[in-house]
Scaffold this motif. Sequence first.
Motif, PDB file in Angstrom:
ATOM      1  N   GLY A 158       0.710  -1.235   0.230  1.00  0.00           N
ATOM      2  CA  GLY A 158       0.013  -0.333   0.020  1.00  0.00           C
ATOM      3  C   GLY A 158       0.838   1.382  -0.034  1.00  0.00           C
ATOM      4  O   GLY A 158       0.374   2.080  -0.628  1.00  0.00           O
ATOM      5  N   ALA A 188      -5.872   9.776  -3.699  1.00  0.00           N
ATOM      6  CA  ALA A 188      -6.675   8.956  -3.209  1.00  0.00           C
ATOM      7  C   ALA A 188      -7.937   8.416  -4.382  1.00  0.00           C
ATOM      8  O   ALA A 188      -7.724   6.749  -3.892  1.00  0.00           O
ATOM      9  N   TRP A 193      -9.040   5.091  -2.314  1.00  0.00           N
ATOM     10  CA  TRP A 193      -9.172   4.988  -1.537  1.00  0.00           C
ATOM     11  C   TRP A 193      -9.877   6.298  -1.196  1.00  0.00           C
ATOM     12  O   TRP A 193     -10.136   7.442  -1.213  1.00  0.00           O
ATOM     13  N   THR A 194     -10.143   6.239   0.231  1.00  0.00           N
ATOM     14  CA  THR A 194     -10.973   7.685   0.716  1.00  0.00           C
ATOM     15  C   THR A 194      -9.402   8.377   1.647  1.00  0.00           C
ATOM     16  O   THR A 194      -8.765   8.478   1.326  1.00  0.00           O
ATOM     17  N   ALA A 197      -7.906   7.861   4.457  1.00  0.00           N
ATOM     18  CA  ALA A 197      -6.755   6.245   4.304  1.00  0.00           C
ATOM     19  C   ALA A 197      -5.551   7.087   4.400  1.00  0.00           C
ATOM     20  O   ALA A 197      -4.584   6.646   4.054  1.00  0.00           O
ATOM     21  N   PHE A 198      -5.978   7.640   2.370  1.00  0.00           N
ATOM     22  CA  PHE A 198      -4.890   8.549   1.961  1.00  0.00           C
ATOM     23  C   PHE A 198      -3.233   9.243   2.943  1.00  0.00           C
ATOM     24  O   PHE A 198      -2.453   8.968   2.724  1.00  0.00           O
ATOM     25  N   LYS A 201      -1.623   7.087   5.542  1.00  0.00           N
ATOM     26  CA  LYS A 201      -0.616   6.001   5.229  1.00  0.00           C
ATOM     27  C   LYS A 201       0.493   7.211   4.657  1.00  0.00           C
ATOM     28  O   LYS A 201       1.553   6.443   4.344  1.00  0.00           O
ATOM     29  N   THR A 256      -7.987  -1.176   0.085  1.00  0.00           N
ATOM     30  CA  THR A 256      -9.169  -0.590   0.616  1.00  0.00           C
ATOM     31  C   THR A 256      -8.091   1.130   1.437  1.00  0.00           C
ATOM     32  O   THR A 256      -8.282   2.486   1.136  1.00  0.00           O
ATOM     33  N   GLY A 257      -6.715   0.926   1.107  1.00  0.00           N
ATOM     34  CA  GLY A 257      -5.787   1.575   2.038  1.00  0.00           C
ATOM     35  C   GLY A 257      -6.090   1.843   3.664  1.00  0.00           C
ATOM     36  O   GLY A 257      -5.803   2.638   3.727  1.00  0.00           O
ATOM     37  N   GLY A 258      -7.223   1.006   4.199  1.00  0.00           N
ATOM     38  CA  GLY A 258      -7.496   1.042   5.969  1.00  0.00           C
ATOM     39  C   GLY A 258      -7.362   0.387   6.857  1.00  0.00           C
ATOM     40  O   GLY A 258      -6.928   0.583   7.979  1.00  0.00           O
TER      41      GLY A 258
END
Length: 261
Positions: A158, A188, A193-194, A197-198, A201, A256-258
């Motif tokens: 990710g 994002a 991704w949301t 979340a972006f 990260k 999802t990047g979550g």
Amino acid sequence: MALRSGAVAVVAAPAEVVTEPPALGTLQVRYGDVRAEVAPGSEFSIGRDADLTVDDNPYVQRRFLRLHIEGGLWWIENTGRLSARLTDGSGQLQASLPPGTRLPLVFDRTRIVFAAGTANYELEVSSDAPVFGPPVATTPTASTPTADLVGHVPLTRGQRRLIVALAEPLLRDRPTGRAEIPGSAEAADRLGWTLTAFNRKLDTVCEKLDRIGVTGLRGGRGNLATNRRLRLVEHAVATRLVTVDDLGLLDAVPDTGGTAA
């Protein structure tokens, strides 16, 4: 040979070996589709209004970088107000070139990456008579960890996808040598991704690089989010933390990047 008592032996000194300094080769400067040659004995400027004009971007000084010979070596000098990052072309050696400093060009290829405003730029200077040859590439072994270890920075899938999403314009637009870096919302969306979340990260990636000494990635006064993204791309492209080969990650099955970055 015998000597009489009190005689002094005179030994002829070996003839002095005169070595000529290595001949300096011609430099080739590449910026996108533009090619230029710089012959020994001449100087060459790079900037907004120079021997090589990179752009009409007002953030780029008219004379930003200067190539010249001194002391038997080619040098690159920063005569502007921006900073640049240099690597030997393989990404194994890197150096910062702040305003008012200079570095010798001793490798067969030197890649130059710098940011100005919202754009990143990439150039390459090569020599047909380098002082040092290209470094020996290391071959990954079976013990190499799954999390990629590039420049002693372990990256999850990710995290690598995030960097590639930001660097994508520069990686894809190498024929131009210039690219606008996407905003956080755009990157994002590219990853599926949301924005929350972006950004989470992105914080983790910047903290990792900050811990190994990469400057300009920590938030704070005078360090806007745009500057942080630009600096991340500048470092990642210059050191080959991500390359064109990584672009396929953007077309892989999205996550999802979550998860924890």
